[in-house]
Motif scaffolding. Structure first.
Motif: not given
Length: 128
Positions: A72-93
């Protein structure tokens, strides 16, 4: 009607993910008031104090890793990683490597940040 269906994307946002999981037994969720973060800010200049006062609250969602919830940890971590790939989230570091990582994202403009997101994970302890 077709334009309406095409324009509506069914992507989960970070806020939706937080709301869906904040009451789950698998997660730790809490909100910190901004007053807890300000502390002694006497050494800050006026601009820094004004910026600090714009923080309303800090939402924290953590997933502690236990032996029985590794999948479940691996699945939920993958979901969050996918959400944060959206264009509206800009990576700073990005920091870390191996089993420990931390990433810093923001919503808004570089000179007018609306939200700051810190996503950290440790494959032995969990993520938050």
């Amino acid at each position: 009607i077709a334009l309406g269906v095409v324009s509506c994307k069914n992507e989960t946002t970070l806020q939706e993910y937080y709301v869906e999981n904040q009451n789950s037994q698998q997660y730790l969720a809490f909100d910190l008031p901004a007053s807890l973060l300000t502390g002694d800010n006497s050494k800050l200049n006026a601009e820094q104090k004004a910026t600090l006062e714009t923080i309303k609250k800090v939402n924290v969602l953590g997933f502690p890793l236990k032996g029985e919830n590794k999948e479940l940890y691996e699945a939920e971590k993958a979901k969050l990683t996918e959400i944060l790939k959206a264009d509206k989230y800009q990576q700073l570091m990005r920091y870390g490597g191996g089993t420990r990582k931390a990433e810093l994202y923001y919503l808004g403009e570089e000179d007018a940040i609306d939200e700051l997101i810190i996503f950290g994970s440790d494959d032995e302890k969990g993520f938050g």
